[in-house]
Design a protein around this motif. Structure first.
Motif, PDB file in Angstrom:
ATOM      1  N   LEU A 149      -2.559  -7.880   3.658  1.00 52.90           N
ATOM      2  CA  LEU A 149      -3.199  -7.328   2.658  1.00 52.90           C
ATOM      3  C   LEU A 149      -3.123  -6.037   2.393  1.00 52.90           C
ATOM      4  N   ILE A 150      -2.809  -5.334   3.512  1.00 55.45           N
ATOM      5  CA  ILE A 150      -2.682  -3.733   3.526  1.00 55.45           C
ATOM      6  C   ILE A 150      -1.176  -3.799   3.148  1.00 55.45           C
ATOM      7  N   GLU A 151      -0.177  -4.611   3.672  1.00 53.37           N
ATOM      8  CA  GLU A 151       1.138  -4.627   3.367  1.00 53.37           C
ATOM      9  C   GLU A 151       1.366  -4.862   1.745  1.00 53.37           C
ATOM     10  N   GLU A 152       0.502  -5.621   1.305  1.00 55.24           N
ATOM     11  CA  GLU A 152       0.607  -5.719  -0.115  1.00 55.24           C
ATOM     12  C   GLU A 152      -0.113  -4.751  -0.923  1.00 55.24           C
ATOM     13  N   GLY A 153      -0.644  -3.540  -0.247  1.00 58.13           N
ATOM     14  CA  GLY A 153      -1.150  -2.530  -1.099  1.00 58.13           C
ATOM     15  C   GLY A 153      -2.851  -2.902  -1.614  1.00 58.13           C
ATOM     16  N   LYS A 154      -3.255  -3.960  -0.863  1.00 56.42           N
ATOM     17  CA  LYS A 154      -4.613  -4.335  -1.466  1.00 56.42           C
ATOM     18  C   LYS A 154      -5.825  -4.076  -0.491  1.00 56.42           C
ATOM     19  N   ILE A 155      -5.769  -2.816  -0.241  1.00 58.82           N
ATOM     20  CA  ILE A 155      -6.893  -2.053   0.880  1.00 58.82           C
ATOM     21  C   ILE A 155      -8.295  -2.163   0.275  1.00 58.82           C
ATOM     22  N   ASN A 156      -8.339  -1.808  -1.045  1.00 62.98           N
ATOM     23  CA  ASN A 156      -9.635  -1.764  -1.510  1.00 62.98           C
ATOM     24  C   ASN A 156     -10.050  -3.208  -2.561  1.00 62.98           C
ATOM     25  N   SER A 157      -9.210  -4.407  -2.116  1.00 66.75           N
ATOM     26  CA  SER A 157      -9.308  -5.398  -3.054  1.00 66.75           C
ATOM     27  C   SER A 157     -10.904  -6.132  -2.723  1.00 66.75           C
ATOM     28  N   ARG A 158     -11.266  -6.851  -3.337  1.00 63.56           N
ATOM     29  CA  ARG A 158     -12.588  -7.794  -3.118  1.00 63.56           C
ATOM     30  C   ARG A 158     -12.222  -8.860  -1.886  1.00 63.56           C
ATOM     31  N   GLU A 159     -11.037  -9.250  -1.900  1.00 66.85           N
ATOM     32  CA  GLU A 159     -10.604 -10.165  -0.873  1.00 66.85           C
ATOM     33  C   GLU A 159     -10.773  -9.480   0.550  1.00 66.85           C
ATOM     34  N   MET A 160     -10.243  -8.220   0.501  1.00 68.68           N
ATOM     35  CA  MET A 160     -10.352  -7.266   1.739  1.00 68.68           C
ATOM     36  C   MET A 160     -11.848  -7.326   2.091  1.00 68.68           C
ATOM     37  N   SER A 161     -12.632  -6.622   1.284  1.00 68.16           N
ATOM     38  CA  SER A 161     -14.297  -6.529   1.502  1.00 68.16           C
ATOM     39  C   SER A 161     -14.652  -7.820   1.906  1.00 68.16           C
ATOM     40  N   LYS A 162     -14.358  -8.997   1.343  1.00 68.58           N
ATOM     41  CA  LYS A 162     -14.976 -10.277   1.729  1.00 68.58           C
ATOM     42  C   LYS A 162     -14.522 -10.429   3.429  1.00 68.58           C
ATOM     43  N   LEU A 163     -13.167 -10.544   3.504  1.00 69.56           N
ATOM     44  CA  LEU A 163     -12.669 -10.596   5.104  1.00 69.56           C
ATOM     45  C   LEU A 163     -13.488  -9.718   6.232  1.00 69.56           C
ATOM     46  N   LEU A 164     -13.700  -8.417   5.870  1.00 65.04           N
ATOM     47  CA  LEU A 164     -14.088  -7.456   6.695  1.00 65.04           C
ATOM     48  C   LEU A 164     -15.675  -7.774   6.902  1.00 65.04           C
ATOM     49  N   ARG A 165     -16.380  -8.191   5.906  1.00 65.77           N
ATOM     50  CA  ARG A 165     -17.920  -8.572   5.798  1.00 65.77           C
ATOM     51  C   ARG A 165     -17.944  -9.855   6.954  1.00 65.77           C
ATOM     52  N   SER A 166     -16.924 -10.814   6.801  1.00 63.79           N
ATOM     53  CA  SER A 166     -17.123 -12.104   7.714  1.00 63.79           C
ATOM     54  C   SER A 166     -16.762 -11.723   8.966  1.00 63.79           C
ATOM     55  N   TYR A 167     -15.615 -10.532   9.416  1.00 66.22           N
ATOM     56  CA  TYR A 167     -15.634 -10.437  10.877  1.00 66.22           C
ATOM     57  C   TYR A 167     -16.600  -9.528  11.391  1.00 66.22           C
ATOM     58  N   LEU A 168     -17.094  -8.484  10.606  1.00 63.78           N
ATOM     59  CA  LEU A 168     -17.965  -7.613  11.195  1.00 63.78           C
ATOM     60  C   LEU A 168     -19.501  -8.047  11.411  1.00 63.78           C
ATOM     61  N   ALA A 169     -19.807  -8.975  10.330  1.00 65.13           N
ATOM     62  CA  ALA A 169     -21.177  -9.626  10.556  1.00 65.13           C
ATOM     63  C   ALA A 169     -21.852  -9.997  12.006  1.00 65.13           C
TER      64      ALA A 169
END
Length: 258
Positions: A149-169
């Protein structure tokens, strides 16, 4: 001791620019050459043999550009290939690995989280380091999909936020007080991560430590650039746009096949 040759830096894409920025801040007069091997990103899903082959390829290219020292600005390449690089070449190599030590040493809950690639977490070097802190519970999480996602320029995407929340919870539930970012791409996610983590959890990345080590090696073994011309050259074997955006379009990015 003067040495006006450039410092070479490589990563499996644009993430190592976070390391480049820390080195550039500490050593503003040094010339730097950065290789973004985005065509082969992420390294974290590849075999050890593939990672070594790619690291040798990048090193050979930087040597043709007369680099005096090489920074392996990729956790996966460091943990899987730096021993082979050091045995094969004579110039100094500086690696990057997850900053487990400061997190484990300073943790009050004795629970820390590591967000890293599969290649880093499975590596012998990472596991040797983790074994040194048996009294600290280390919650490991592979950051599947984050580098892409970072390589695709999607740092602030909804998909990124969803992944981070699942990994950090699970880490938040486990009461960690330090989160170690074990991939040089991940510092670009710190603003997103801070929105998810409670304020008591400290985030650690390795940029400043790598910059200090680079300074020490230049001072003791190689030599500094005696010139105010702080040339910075960036090469990518993929689309130049994402790398240019990460660098806020301040530097020229050259597309090169390697």
């Amino acid at each position: 001791m003067d040495d006006n040759r450039p410092i070479g830096i490589f990563d499996s894409g644009i993430g190592g620019t976070s390391i480049w920025a820390a080195i550039h801040k500490l050593l503003p007069n040094e010339k730097t050459i950065y290789l973004a091997d985005s065509k082969n990103a992420p390294y974290g899903q590849k075999s050890k043999a593939e990672i070594i082959t790619l690291s040798i390829k990048n090193t050979d290219l930087l040597l043709t550009m007369n680099c005096k020292l090489i920074v392996v600005a990729c956790n996966t390449a460091t943990t899987n290939a730096i021993q082979e690089l050091r045995s094969k070449y004579t110039l100094p190599f500086i690696g990057i690995e997850p900053a487990i030590k400061p997190a484990a040493t300073n943790s009050k809950t004795q629970k820390i989280g590591i967000l890293a690639t599969k290649g880093t977490l499975n590596s012998e070097l990472f596991n040797k380091t983790a074994e040194m802190f048996q009294n600290t519970k280390i919650i490991e999480q592979v950051g599947y999909g984050l580098v892409q996602l970072i390589e695709e320029g999607k740092i602030n995407s909804r998909e990124m936020s969803k992944l981070l929340r699942s990994y950090l919870a699970p880490m938040i539930e486990a009461d960690i007080d330090y989160l170690v970012l074990g991939c040089s791409h991940y510092p670009y996610l710190i603003p997103q991560i801070k929105k998810i983590l409670p304020p008591n959890i400290q985030i650690i990345d390795s940029g400043e430590a790598v910059a200090r080590q680079t300074y020490a090696v230049l001072k003791d073994k190689v030599g500094f650039t005696n010139s105010p011309e702080n040339e910075a050259v960036f090469y990518t074997n993929s689309n130049t746009k994402v790398l240019s955006n990460i660098l806020e379009n301040r530097y020229t990015v050259i597309e090169k096949d390697f």
